[in-house]
Design an enzyme around this catalytic site. Structure first.
Site, mmCIF file in Angstrom:
data_model
loop_
_atom_site.group_PDB
_atom_site.id
_atom_site.type_symbol
_atom_site.label_atom_id
_atom_site.label_comp_id
_atom_site.label_asym_id
_atom_site.label_seq_id
_atom_site.Cartn_x
_atom_site.Cartn_y
_atom_site.Cartn_z
ATOM 1 N N ASN A 84 0.815 -1.236 0.000
ATOM 2 C CA ASN A 84 0.000 0.000 0.000
ATOM 3 C C ASN A 84 0.836 1.269 0.000
ATOM 4 O O ASN A 84 0.499 2.240 -0.671
ATOM 5 C CB ASN A 84 -0.918 0.003 1.224
ATOM 6 C CG ASN A 84 -1.930 -1.117 1.180
ATOM 7 O OD1 ASN A 84 -2.758 -1.180 0.266
ATOM 8 N ND2 ASN A 84 -1.859 -2.014 2.141
ATOM 9 N N SER A 109 5.405 11.063 7.341
ATOM 10 C CA SER A 109 5.021 10.942 8.755
ATOM 11 C C SER A 109 6.181 11.228 9.690
ATOM 12 O O SER A 109 7.356 11.004 9.354
ATOM 13 C CB SER A 109 4.519 9.520 9.009
ATOM 14 O OG SER A 109 4.390 9.268 10.397
ATOM 15 N N TYR A 146 6.562 0.916 9.193
ATOM 16 C CA TYR A 146 5.707 1.974 8.638
ATOM 17 C C TYR A 146 6.555 3.214 8.337
ATOM 18 O O TYR A 146 6.454 3.810 7.254
ATOM 19 C CB TYR A 146 4.592 2.290 9.636
ATOM 20 C CG TYR A 146 3.871 3.588 9.404
ATOM 21 C CD1 TYR A 146 2.998 3.749 8.335
ATOM 22 C CD2 TYR A 146 4.061 4.675 10.271
ATOM 23 C CE1 TYR A 146 2.333 4.951 8.133
ATOM 24 C CE2 TYR A 146 3.394 5.869 10.079
ATOM 25 C CZ TYR A 146 2.533 6.011 9.005
ATOM 26 O OH TYR A 146 1.875 7.197 8.797
ATOM 27 N N LYS A 150 7.488 5.313 4.796
ATOM 28 C CA LYS A 150 7.348 6.753 4.560
ATOM 29 C C LYS A 150 8.678 7.349 4.072
ATOM 30 O O LYS A 150 8.691 8.217 3.200
ATOM 31 C CB LYS A 150 6.867 7.447 5.831
ATOM 32 C CG LYS A 150 5.428 7.095 6.186
ATOM 33 C CD LYS A 150 4.484 7.522 5.071
ATOM 34 C CE LYS A 150 3.059 7.124 5.298
ATOM 35 N NZ LYS A 150 2.136 7.544 4.225
HETATM 36 N N1 LIG Z 1 -3.571 10.994 10.870
HETATM 37 C C1 LIG Z 1 -2.325 11.309 11.216
HETATM 38 O O1 LIG Z 1 -2.086 11.868 12.299
HETATM 39 C C2 LIG Z 1 -1.189 11.026 10.291
HETATM 40 C C3 LIG Z 1 -1.377 10.503 9.018
HETATM 41 N N2 LIG Z 1 -0.282 10.306 8.190
HETATM 42 C C4 LIG Z 1 -0.469 9.776 6.840
HETATM 43 O O2 LIG Z 1 -1.532 10.440 6.197
HETATM 44 C C5 LIG Z 1 -2.220 9.552 5.342
HETATM 45 C C6 LIG Z 1 -3.689 9.526 5.709
HETATM 46 O O3 LIG Z 1 -3.808 9.084 7.042
HETATM 47 P P1 LIG Z 1 -5.210 9.026 7.791
HETATM 48 O O4 LIG Z 1 -6.207 9.849 7.058
HETATM 49 O O5 LIG Z 1 -4.950 9.280 9.212
HETATM 50 O O6 LIG Z 1 -5.547 7.489 7.630
HETATM 51 P P2 LIG Z 1 -6.970 6.823 7.362
HETATM 52 O O7 LIG Z 1 -6.802 5.356 7.564
HETATM 53 O O8 LIG Z 1 -8.029 7.548 8.115
HETATM 54 O O9 LIG Z 1 -7.157 7.115 5.807
HETATM 55 C C7 LIG Z 1 -6.426 6.439 4.819
HETATM 56 C C8 LIG Z 1 -7.351 6.216 3.644
HETATM 57 O O10 LIG Z 1 -6.586 5.594 2.613
HETATM 58 C C9 LIG Z 1 -7.372 4.552 2.057
HETATM 59 N N3 LIG Z 1 -6.452 3.550 1.530
HETATM 60 C C10 LIG Z 1 -5.559 2.805 2.211
HETATM 61 N N4 LIG Z 1 -4.888 1.997 1.380
HETATM 62 C C11 LIG Z 1 -5.387 2.227 0.142
HETATM 63 C C12 LIG Z 1 -5.093 1.710 -1.136
HETATM 64 N N5 LIG Z 1 -4.175 0.737 -1.315
HETATM 65 N N6 LIG Z 1 -5.776 2.194 -2.200
HETATM 66 C C13 LIG Z 1 -6.733 3.157 -2.031
HETATM 67 N N7 LIG Z 1 -7.061 3.670 -0.845
HETATM 68 C C14 LIG Z 1 -6.385 3.216 0.245
HETATM 69 C C15 LIG Z 1 -8.232 4.016 3.198
HETATM 70 O O11 LIG Z 1 -9.416 3.385 2.704
HETATM 71 C C16 LIG Z 1 -8.516 5.272 3.998
HETATM 72 O O12 LIG Z 1 -9.745 5.883 3.618
HETATM 73 C C17 LIG Z 1 -1.548 8.192 5.491
HETATM 74 O O13 LIG Z 1 -0.632 8.022 4.425
HETATM 75 C C18 LIG Z 1 -0.814 8.301 6.811
HETATM 76 O O14 LIG Z 1 0.321 7.476 6.821
HETATM 77 C C19 LIG Z 1 0.981 10.612 8.581
HETATM 78 C C20 LIG Z 1 1.227 11.090 9.832
HETATM 79 C C21 LIG Z 1 0.163 11.349 10.784
HETATM 80 O O1 LIG Z 2 1.974 8.551 11.098
HETATM 81 C C1 LIG Z 2 1.148 8.533 11.991
HETATM 82 O O2 LIG Z 2 1.416 9.237 13.131
HETATM 83 C C2 LIG Z 2 0.368 9.563 14.053
HETATM 84 C C3 LIG Z 2 1.039 9.953 15.372
HETATM 85 O O3 LIG Z 2 1.816 8.872 15.818
HETATM 86 P P1 LIG Z 2 1.607 8.231 17.264
HETATM 87 O O4 LIG Z 2 2.612 7.130 17.328
HETATM 88 O O5 LIG Z 2 1.896 9.332 18.242
HETATM 89 O O6 LIG Z 2 0.172 7.795 17.357
HETATM 90 C C4 LIG Z 2 -0.590 8.380 14.205
HETATM 91 O O7 LIG Z 2 -1.629 8.702 15.116
HETATM 92 C C5 LIG Z 2 -1.131 8.050 12.841
HETATM 93 O O8 LIG Z 2 -2.037 6.963 12.895
HETATM 94 C C6 LIG Z 2 -0.004 7.644 11.918
HETATM 95 O O9 LIG Z 2 -0.488 7.464 10.605
#
Ligand SMILES: NC(=O)C1=CN([C@@H]2O[C@H](COP(=O)(O)OP(=O)(O)OC[C@H]3O[C@@H](n4cnc5c(N)ncnc54)[C@H](O)[C@@H]3O)[C@@H](O)[C@H]2O)C=CC1
Ligand SMILES: O=C1O[C@H](COP(=O)(O)O)[C@@H](O)[C@H](O)[C@H]1O
Length: 247
Positions: A84, A109, A146, A150
């Site tokens: 992914n 990330s 993970y 990234k």
């Molecule tokens: N939420 C956070 O605090 C952080 C998020 N990120 C990054 O931001 C991005 C989004 O994260 P979130 O919105 O929190 O996660 P999330 O899990 O809420 O959203 C990810 C979305 O990507 C879709 N997805 C996953 N694999 C897929 C694939 N192979 N093809 C199509 N769709 C796919 C899922 O269905 C989901 O809707 C990720 O790449 C994550 O690693 C990075 C650091 C922190």
């Molecule tokens: O990359 C990500 O980081 C956030 C924050 O990390 P955490 O270890 O403090 O939880 C995480 O919540 C998120 O799911 C992840 O995609």
């Protein structure tokens, strides 16, 4: 200027934060492997980013790609991040270049640099009176697979910029939490990214001119060990929130 933007991973939390403020600001095409719930601000493509043909079709007429889709779990196993996060991200970059897209914004990330948080530095580095600061020029130092995925995405961006001239911004997102910073979690408070600052930062990534950038995506927290200077200088990021104001 209104841009035509492809948002992968649109059904997730970061996508929700972006669309909450920017739905009417750009022309959106949304992509996720999960179908949409409710009304959407643009065409919604249900596809997996490892489906090369579907990703190529989704790039048609697009100026900017915000690439969020992937496995966001810090504990995600290798087979999932390989498929992914690494293979999927390579498919997105390759299709973007072939379609003539100008800019790809990659959701990196804090976990790409998680291993800088050594036993000797923590928990002091999470506090406002500590001056330890990462600024985006340091080498990746992942603390889990993970984070490795990234760091690989950032390297793919570097390659597609150097080889094909694609503009690439890698946003090392901190901890996106809606409404307030994480409670009783010093590390999370130091890297809090509010929903409004998240949308604003990605809007700046859509609009600004740059070559290849790695920036940290956090709010203007008093506690911080990630610099936001580069995001301010290159992107014009002006965060409004601060986790200290929620203590
Ligand atoms: N939420 C956070 O605090 C952080 C998020 N990120 C990054 O931001 C991005 C989004 O994260 P979130 O919105 O929190 O996660 P999330 O899990 O809420 O959203 C990810 C979305 O990507 C879709 N997805 C996953 N694999 C897929 C694939 N192979 N093809 C199509 N769709 C796919 C899922 O269905 C989901 O809707 C990720 O790449 C994550 O690693 C990075 C650091 C922190
Ligand atoms: O990359 C990500 O980081 C956030 C924050 O990390 P955490 O270890 O403090 O939880 C995480 O919540 C998120 O799911 C992840 O995609």
């Amino acid at each position: 200027m209104v841009q035509s933007v492809l948002l992968t991973g649109a059904a997730g939390r970061v996508g929700e934060a972006i669309l909450a403020d920017l739905a009417d600001v750009h022309e959106w095409r949304l992509l996720d492997r999960d179908p949409p719930t409710g009304e959407q601000p643009g065409e919604f493509v249900v596809a997996d980013i490892t489906d090369e043909e579907a990703v190529r079709e989704a790039m048609d007429g697009i100026d900017v790609v915000i690439h969020l889709a992937g496995d966001p779990r810090p504990e995600a196993p290798w087979d999932s991040v390989l498929t992914n996060n690494i293979d999927g991200t390579q498919t997105v970059f390759e299709a973007a270049v072939d379609a003539g897209v100008e800019t790809v914004v990659f959701a990196s990330s804090n976990h790409a640099v998680g291993a800088y948080e050594t036993d000797e530095r923590t928990p002091e580095m999470y506090r406002a009176d500590d001056d330890y600061l990462l600024d985006g020029t340091e080498l990746p130092r992942p603390g889990n697979l993970y984070g490795v995925s990234k760091a690989a995405g950032e390297s793919l961006g570097r390659y597609y910029h150097d080889e094909y001239g694609l503009s690439v911004a890698c946003v090392r997102i901190g901890n996106l939490t809606e409404g307030h910073p994480p409670i009783d979690y010093e590390r999370g408070q130091a890297m809090w990214l509010s929903y409004h600052d998240c949308a604003h930062l990605f809007d700046r990534c859509i609009r600004a001119d740059y070559g290849y950038e790695i920036v940290y995506g956090i709010s203007d927290n008093d506690r911080k060990y990630y610099s936001i200077d580069r995001a301010r200088e290159v992107l014009g990021y002006e965060p409004q929130d601060n986790s200290a104001e929620h203590d």
